[in-house]
Scaffold this active site. Structure first.
Site, PDB file in Angstrom:
ATOM      1  N   GLU A  76       0.841  -1.201   0.000  1.00 16.45           N
ATOM      2  CA  GLU A  76       0.000   0.000   0.000  1.00 16.45           C
ATOM      3  C   GLU A  76       0.880   1.257   0.000  1.00 16.45           C
ATOM      4  O   GLU A  76       0.572   2.249  -0.679  1.00 16.45           O
ATOM      5  CB  GLU A  76      -0.917  -0.004   1.238  1.00 16.45           C
ATOM      6  CG  GLU A  76      -1.937   1.121   1.269  1.00 16.45           C
ATOM      7  CD  GLU A  76      -2.956   1.051   0.141  1.00 16.45           C
ATOM      8  OE1 GLU A  76      -3.539  -0.014  -0.051  1.00 16.45           O
ATOM      9  OE2 GLU A  76      -3.147   2.083  -0.557  1.00 16.45           O
ATOM     10  N   GLU A  83       1.419   6.552  -6.896  1.00 17.92           N
ATOM     11  CA  GLU A  83       0.361   7.530  -7.206  1.00 17.92           C
ATOM     12  C   GLU A  83       0.921   8.949  -7.174  1.00 17.92           C
ATOM     13  O   GLU A  83       0.596   9.771  -8.034  1.00 17.92           O
ATOM     14  CB  GLU A  83      -0.778   7.411  -6.178  1.00 17.92           C
ATOM     15  CG  GLU A  83      -1.773   6.320  -6.481  1.00 17.92           C
ATOM     16  CD  GLU A  83      -2.860   6.209  -5.419  1.00 17.92           C
ATOM     17  OE1 GLU A  83      -3.630   5.249  -5.492  1.00 17.92           O
ATOM     18  OE2 GLU A  83      -2.926   7.072  -4.528  1.00 17.92           O
TER      19      GLU A  83
END
Ligand SMILES: Nc1ncnc2c1ncn2[C@@H]1O[C@H](COP(=O)(O)OP(=O)(O)OP(=O)(O)O)[C@@H](O)[C@H]1O
Length: 134
Positions: A76, A83
């Site tokens: 994650e 991102e």
């Protein structure tokens, strides 16, 4: 727009322990960024705490649980970093930016789904016996 000078590189600090402390500081800043900006990361941390509490209560070996927690949270964090890079280099729509974000998200999804399945296999039998259902 004036740019700030880059921070000193911990790896080149002449005092190794000070450099190591600075590296931990940057890594911790990354965890704080993910915690503040990513709802999924916060959810995964809560689920990890729950799973570890359950492992303790049911006397399940915590090692596989810790490994799965490390895998999901680590992935994650990498997804969050990716991102950020995609948003930096491609603030406007681009099919490759979409592919990069979607694939990174898919990696978290696949690992989380398998982790949930392993969690079920680990916890279900001792939970049923602890609750006196079987
Ligand atoms: N620059 C872009 N170009 C093309 N598609 C994009 C771009 N940015 C985002 N997308 C698409 O929108 C989806 C959601 O992007 P976003 O950045 O909101 O990520 P997210 O998965 O919602 O992350 P977060 O965990 O930050 O909410 C991506 O998976 C991708 O399909």
């Amino acid at each position: 727009m004036p740019t700030r000078p880059p921070p000193p590189k911990p790896g080149t600090d002449p005092l190794p322990l000070r450099g190591l402390r600075a590296s931990f500081g940057y890594a911790w800043a990354g965890v704080r960024y993910a915690w503040k900006s990513q709802r999924n990361f916060r959810l995964e941390v809560y689920v990890a705490a729950l799973a570890l509490g359950l492992a303790w209560w049911l006397k399940v070996n915590p090692v596989p649980v810790l490994l799965l927690v490390a895998l999901v949270l680590g992935l994650e964090l990498i997804n969050t970093a990716l991102e950020a890079v995609v948003d930096l280099v491609s603030p406007n729509y681009h099919p490759l930016a979409k592919a990069a974000k979607d694939i990174a998200a898919a990696s978290v999804l696949i690992v989380s789904t398998i982790a949930a399945l392993i969690g079920f296999l680990l916890f279900f039998p001792p939970l049923v016996s602890r609750l006196g259902l079987w």
